[in-house]
Design an enzyme around this catalytic site. Sequence first.
Site, PDB file in Angstrom:
ATOM      1  N   GLU A 110     113.001  56.182  14.413  1.00 45.20           N
ATOM      2  CA  GLU A 110     114.347  55.833  14.878  1.00 45.20           C
ATOM      3  C   GLU A 110     114.178  54.620  15.769  1.00 45.20           C
ATOM      4  OE1 GLU A 110     117.133  54.920  17.031  1.00 45.20           O
ATOM      5  OE2 GLU A 110     116.762  56.747  18.181  1.00 45.20           O
ATOM      6  N   CYS A 145     120.181  52.747  21.911  1.00 49.37           N
ATOM      7  CA  CYS A 145     120.009  52.156  20.581  1.00 49.37           C
ATOM      8  C   CYS A 145     121.334  52.027  19.844  1.00 49.37           C
ATOM      9  CB  CYS A 145     119.014  52.966  19.752  1.00 49.37           C
ATOM     10  SG  CYS A 145     119.385  54.727  19.685  1.00 49.37           S
TER      11      CYS A 145
END
Length: 460
Positions: free
Chosen positions: A232, A266
């Site tokens: 990720e 993110c």
Amino acid sequence: MTDTITTTNPATEEEIDRFTLVDDDTVDTTIGKTHDAFVNWKLESAEARAEVIRSIGAKLRERKEELATKMTQEVGKLIGDSRDEVELCAAICDFTADNGPRQLADEDRPLFANEGRGRVSHRPIGVVYGIQPWNFPAYQVVRYSIANLMAGNGVLLKHASNCTGSGIMLRHLYEEAGLPEDLFSVLVIDHDQSDKVIDHELVRGVTLTGSAASGRHVAERAGKALKKTVLELGSNDAYLVLEDADLDLAVKTAIEGRLYNNAQTCINAKRFIATEPVYDEFVERFTAGMEAVKIGDPMDEDTELGPMARSDLRDKLIDQMDDSVAKGARIRCGGKKLDRKGYYFEPTVLDRVAPGMSAYDDEFFGPVASVIKAVDTTDAVRIANSSRFGLGGGIFSRDEERAAQIARDHFDTGMVFINSFGLADPNMPFGGVKESGYGREHGGFGIKEFTNAKSVFLGA
């Protein structure tokens, strides 16, 4: 090799604690103990594992204030956000305990090329190594560890050095809640030692949350050993402001989406692509809203933006902004460090952003927003998808169904928010495409990422 890690409060620049790096022999011994714990844990029923995980969720809620304070001290999160993070972690435990046994249950299937019956069993693979970042010191750990513990695996953690204390606290909380000793182990190590952990014969899978560069390194290292990875990685999420958008909602949500978690997430909203009919008004109102944000001590309940987590991260952000301005971007507000203790930076809006600028092409991990003009909806989608990243994004439009159709069929990301900004949900898959990584966590997907889908053929 530096033999200690020092944690520092980013709001005060004062030292919090020091941790001694462990030597290679200790690393090897720890991995062995985690594997030994796994050998017993994998034989526990899914229901028994679920009850331990439920207890971990209860323990997190019981110790919420202590853990939230530790996170705020180590990385500068707003104290309210830290409390919310602990609640999300507890919710992940609840969801996993409620759904894990069903998701891992054996599945009987008919056979078409063989006699008899088939059975699919999702079995744990062994020790899973997690390399985690600092921006969500509890959530990032809970997200992968709880899923893998539910699956029956053992778990190793290398946390970001600046939140080492949070990682160690989580290990204690897990064990206080009833998790067997050594099943979840924290490794206080450097990057060279981390590579050796990936190589270790008892480590069967690796998961990383971090930058694209880190992802490439970890994937290459694990790939040489034929070990599965889940990555990720970063992103520069685009939020489209279409001509029929509710601008009151769009502006309010854009500010929240850009600055949540001190703008260090993110899936923060990072690029705002507004279509020509609403572009000028959106920029003016968005700029005014960003200028009004209250900056202050993250322990104060009314602070809206705290410090960045480290001085080097702030320096990188400034370099990216300066590069973009040198190439033609314009600062509409902000753009400066605050003259005070701590790693503070003003909420900043850049317009006249174009390809070739860092503000257009790269991820800004801090309170700088890029605003880009699009001709129409088709052009806005094109600009959004021109990124090498693809984690999340959003669409503002009064026509929710049309926006959902655009999200489903045309938005090249793993997640899309319609008329909202949000984070992870335990019941929805989380992950991206392109340089934002691969694999999924949450929504039941993470539980099976590091399992062996084993086929058992039975007689008639």
